[in-house]
Structure formats: C-alpha cells, structure tokens
Write a protein that holds these residues in place. Structure first.
Motif, PDB file in Angstrom:
ATOM      1  N   ALA A   1      48.587 101.800  16.111  1.00 28.99           N
ATOM      2  CA  ALA A   1      47.136 101.938  16.080  1.00 28.99           C
ATOM      3  C   ALA A   1      46.563 100.619  16.581  1.00 28.99           C
ATOM      4  O   ALA A   1      46.938  99.548  16.090  1.00 28.99           O
ATOM      5  N   GLY A   2      45.701 100.705  17.578  1.00 29.39           N
ATOM      6  CA  GLY A   2      45.099  99.511  18.145  1.00 29.39           C
ATOM      7  C   GLY A   2      44.038  98.929  17.226  1.00 29.39           C
ATOM      8  O   GLY A   2      43.719  99.481  16.171  1.00 29.39           O
TER       9      GLY A   2
ATOM     10  N   CYS B   1      52.483 111.624  21.199  1.00 33.27           N
ATOM     11  CA  CYS B   1      51.103 111.804  21.653  1.00 33.27           C
ATOM     12  C   CYS B   1      50.389 110.460  21.568  1.00 33.27           C
ATOM     13  O   CYS B   1      50.577 109.709  20.606  1.00 33.27           O
ATOM     14  N   THR B   2      49.574 110.194  22.586  1.00 36.51           N
ATOM     15  CA  THR B   2      48.818 108.952  22.665  1.00 36.51           C
ATOM     16  C   THR B   2      47.361 109.292  22.926  1.00 36.51           C
ATOM     17  O   THR B   2      47.068 110.200  23.715  1.00 36.51           O
ATOM     18  N   MET B   3      46.462 108.568  22.273  1.00 37.35           N
ATOM     19  CA  MET B   3      45.021 108.765  22.494  1.00 37.35           C
ATOM     20  C   MET B   3      44.322 107.416  22.579  1.00 37.35           C
ATOM     21  O   MET B   3      44.701 106.466  21.901  1.00 37.35           O
ATOM     22  N   ALA B   4      43.278 107.371  23.430  1.00 39.45           N
ATOM     23  CA  ALA B   4      42.401 106.206  23.513  1.00 39.45           C
ATOM     24  C   ALA B   4      40.990 106.713  23.817  1.00 39.45           C
ATOM     25  O   ALA B   4      40.819 107.380  24.837  1.00 39.45           O
ATOM     26  N   PRO B   5      40.005 106.485  22.972  1.00 45.55           N
ATOM     27  CA  PRO B   5      40.133 105.820  21.679  1.00 45.55           C
ATOM     28  C   PRO B   5      41.089 106.582  20.771  1.00 45.55           C
ATOM     29  O   PRO B   5      41.431 107.733  21.028  1.00 45.55           O
ATOM     30  N   GLY B   6      41.486 105.926  19.709  1.00 43.77           N
ATOM     31  CA  GLY B   6      42.513 106.468  18.839  1.00 43.77           C
ATOM     32  C   GLY B   6      42.089 107.674  18.030  1.00 43.77           C
ATOM     33  O   GLY B   6      40.906 107.927  17.802  1.00 43.77           O
TER      34      GLY B   6
END
Length: 157
Positions: free
Chosen positions: A27-28, A121-126
């Motif tokens: 998590a960024g 799975c990757t998301m941005a924004p998180g």
C-alpha cells in the motif's frame, strides 16, 4: 507447489464477499483524501470457488502468476460483454496482464478442467472497500441478458 502451500506462504485470507483468498502486499503512502497512492494484492482462486461479479471506481490491473488460466467475464458500462483469459499461453490469446476499466463488472473462475490460479491485482489510486460494488444477479441479467447463464454462475448473495 500446491494451493495449501501458497496459502501458508502468503498467509492468505478470504476476500470478503468476492471469493477467493488474498493478502495485500503493498500500500503506497496515504493521499490527502485518505486513500493510498496505490495497492497490490496476491490472490488465489481454486476450482471450487470464483471471483464474484463486482465493479470498482478505478481501473484495476490483473496479473497472472502461476497455475491454471483464469477466465474472466467483463460487462462494460455501454452494455457490451467480453471474455478475457489470464494465463501464460500468450500465442493462444491468453494475457499475462489485463487492465479492467473503472465501472466494468468483472468476475472470473479457473478455466474448466483447471485446479487453481495465483494472480495479483494492482490499483492506483489504491483500493479501499468503499470502491467495491457487489453484483446483483437480477440487475445484471436484466442489463446483459445474453450473459444471463454466466452471470448467474458468477454472482453470490
């Protein structure tokens, strides 16, 4: 490698409502709105489970890692549908990476005859759980009648 070994290695836990098992691996930093800049998970689906139809408010990138291919039903906001297969056989049309656009209903299961798949799975924004909208079989079959049988098999109460 077995699903039990992967579960133990990653400490996988059930994905609420959707199905499968997961562990958040990154998590960024937190943004001003409280969301993380980005998130990543590793997840496991076995042939006796499925990823229930759901949609998110941001694009999500799916990554194939190991095991059998994962067949995904995608229901677009414009009323169209498509199938994508996450897997290693690129020349046969499988994809090692797939971006699902925001607002697209998505659900999937291990391909027929397969046992398990490990993916990420990757998301941005998180991702936050407020992003998740769970699919309703009645509403989705009314909107996408040509996919009624598959929708019924990828929804849970």
């Amino acid at each position: 490698m077995t699903p039990d070994q992967l579960i133990a290695h990653y400490g996988l836990e059930p994905i609420p409502r959707e199905g499968g098992l997961f562990r958040q691996t990154w998590a960024g930093p937190e943004r001003a709105d409280g969301r993380p800049e980005g998130t990543a998970i590793v997840a496991l689906l076995t042939s006796d489970d499925f990823s229930a139809l759901h949609r998110l408010s941001h694009d999500e990138i799916w990554h194939f890692y190991r095991g059998d291919p994962l067949e995904m039903l995608l229901l677009a906001p414009d009323g169209t549908s498509s199938t994508a297969v996450l897997g290693p056989d690129i020349l046969a049309g499988q994809q090692p990476q797939l971006t699902v656009p925001a607002g697209t209903w998505m659900g999937g299961r291990v391909v027929a005859g397969g046992a398990w798949t490990l993916f990420g799975c990757t998301m941005a924004p998180g991702f936050t759980f407020e992003d998740y909208e769970h699919g309703d079989v009645g509403e989705l079959t009314a909107r996408y009648p040509a996919e009624a049988e598959r929708i019924a098999g990828l929804c849970r109460p």
